[in-house]
Design an enzyme around this catalytic site. Structure first.
Site, PDB file in Angstrom:
ATOM      1  N   LYS A  17       0.825  -1.213   0.000  1.00 55.76           N
ATOM      2  CA  LYS A  17       0.000   0.000   0.000  1.00 55.76           C
ATOM      3  C   LYS A  17       0.862   1.266   0.000  1.00 55.76           C
ATOM      4  CE  LYS A  17      -2.421  -0.763   3.742  1.00 55.76           C
ATOM      5  NZ  LYS A  17      -1.897  -2.072   4.197  1.00 55.76           N
ATOM      6  N   ARG A  92      -9.445   1.778   8.714  1.00 55.21           N
ATOM      7  CA  ARG A  92      -8.961   0.467   9.147  1.00 55.21           C
ATOM      8  C   ARG A  92     -10.048  -0.310   9.891  1.00 55.21           C
ATOM      9  NH1 ARG A  92      -3.267   0.973   8.616  1.00 55.21           N
ATOM     10  NH2 ARG A  92      -2.155  -0.575   9.828  1.00 55.21           N
ATOM     11  N   ARG A 131      11.351  -5.774   4.747  1.00 56.23           N
ATOM     12  CA  ARG A 131      11.186  -4.360   4.410  1.00 56.23           C
ATOM     13  C   ARG A 131      12.195  -3.464   5.128  1.00 56.23           C
ATOM     14  NH1 ARG A 131       5.340  -1.781   4.799  1.00 56.23           N
ATOM     15  NH2 ARG A 131       5.390  -2.492   6.953  1.00 56.23           N
ATOM     16  N   ARG A 164      11.360  -1.114  10.314  1.00 58.65           N
ATOM     17  CA  ARG A 164      10.325  -0.611  11.221  1.00 58.65           C
ATOM     18  C   ARG A 164      10.264  -1.528  12.421  1.00 58.65           C
ATOM     19  NH1 ARG A 164       4.848   0.523   7.926  1.00 58.65           N
ATOM     20  NH2 ARG A 164       4.019  -0.373   9.831  1.00 58.65           N
ATOM     21  N   ARG A 175      -0.144  -8.001  13.785  1.00 59.89           N
ATOM     22  CA  ARG A 175      -0.721  -7.059  12.822  1.00 59.89           C
ATOM     23  C   ARG A 175      -1.610  -7.797  11.816  1.00 59.89           C
ATOM     24  NH1 ARG A 175       4.267  -4.523  10.440  1.00 59.89           N
ATOM     25  NH2 ARG A 175       2.862  -3.285   9.161  1.00 59.89           N
TER      26      ARG A 175
END
Ligand code: AMP
Length: 226
Positions: A17, A92, A131, A164, A175
């Site tokens: 996203k 969300r 990531r 992160r 998550r």
């Protein structure tokens, strides 16, 4: 708020996203608006909002809806959102989506364009745990799929690349659970309104980006705006 159009990117964490929202916003001349980015900045500044949201981010849980909606209203009142925005990570929950519909209605705007980016679980885990984000400009890399030219350094501005803190495997797991419980029902919500489009997010970045641009182009010729 003078928002002319809202593009919403839905999809689980790791679906791409952030990367796609940045590209799409550039392409359409809209502002990229990521509630996750706003909260991470608030945490690193140590602001009041930052102190409130930090425990939720650390655990991979959702920030309470009232804090999210206040943040969104404040952000949308700024002039760079006058033409519209690409929403990444918002809404969300169904409650946020309802409040956002009301907000769009109050400002005389049409329905949003909602794009659900679908990626299988295995790819999501690889993308999230691999990531890396630039600490200066926010560019996103992946050690498996899209590594930087120089290890740990951003190609664009030489910034240091960081993982992160919520991309650690134990938080990633939470998550994804949070996504299944709270955010996935949003696809039904928007499907019922007839505004949901699905895009396969497994392909290469450019392919996905083209698919998203096509969806927006189709909406533009159909509705005559954007
Ligand atoms: P993201 O960068 O979109 O993955 O968001 C990172 C974290 O910020 C999430 O795990 C949540 O704790 C929080 N967050 C971001 N956007 C929202 C939202 N719309 N509602 C609730 N929490 C959010």
């Amino acid at each position: 708020m003078a928002l002319h159009h809202a593009l919403i990117l839905l999809g689980p964490p790791g679906a791409g996203k952030g990367t796609q929202a940045k590209l799409l916003a550039k392409r359409c001349g809209l502002t990229h608006l990521s509630t996750g980015d706003i909260f991470r900045e608030a945490v690193s500044r140590g602001s009041e909002v930052g102190k409130m949201v930090k425990p939720y981010l650390d655990r991979g849980e959702l920030v309470p809806d009232d804090i999210v909606m206040k943040t969104i209203e404040e952000r949308l009142s700024r002039s760079d959102c006058a033409a519209g925005a690409v929403f990444d990570g918002f809404p969300r929950t169904v409650s946020q989506a309802r409040d956002f519909d009301a907000l769009l209605n109050r400002s005389g705007l049409g329905k949003p364009i909602v794009i659900d980016i679908r990626v299988n679980r295995e790819d999501l885990m690889r993308r999230l745990t691999g990531r890396l984000t630039c600490s200066v400009g926010g560019e996103i890399y992946n050690i498996f799929d899209a590594p930087p030219k120089k290890h740990g350094i951003c190609d664009a501005d030489g910034g240091k690349l960081l993982q992160r803190s919520d991309d650690r495997p134990e938080v990633v797991k939470q998550r994804l659970i949070t996504y299944d419980e709270k955010t996935k029902p949003l696809t039904d919500y928007y499907e019922r309104q007839g505004v949901l489009v699905t895009v396969d997010g497994t392909g290469a970045m450019d392919q996905v980006s083209e698919a998203l641009a096509e969806v927006v182009q189709r909406a533009k010729s159909r509705d005559g705006h954007l």
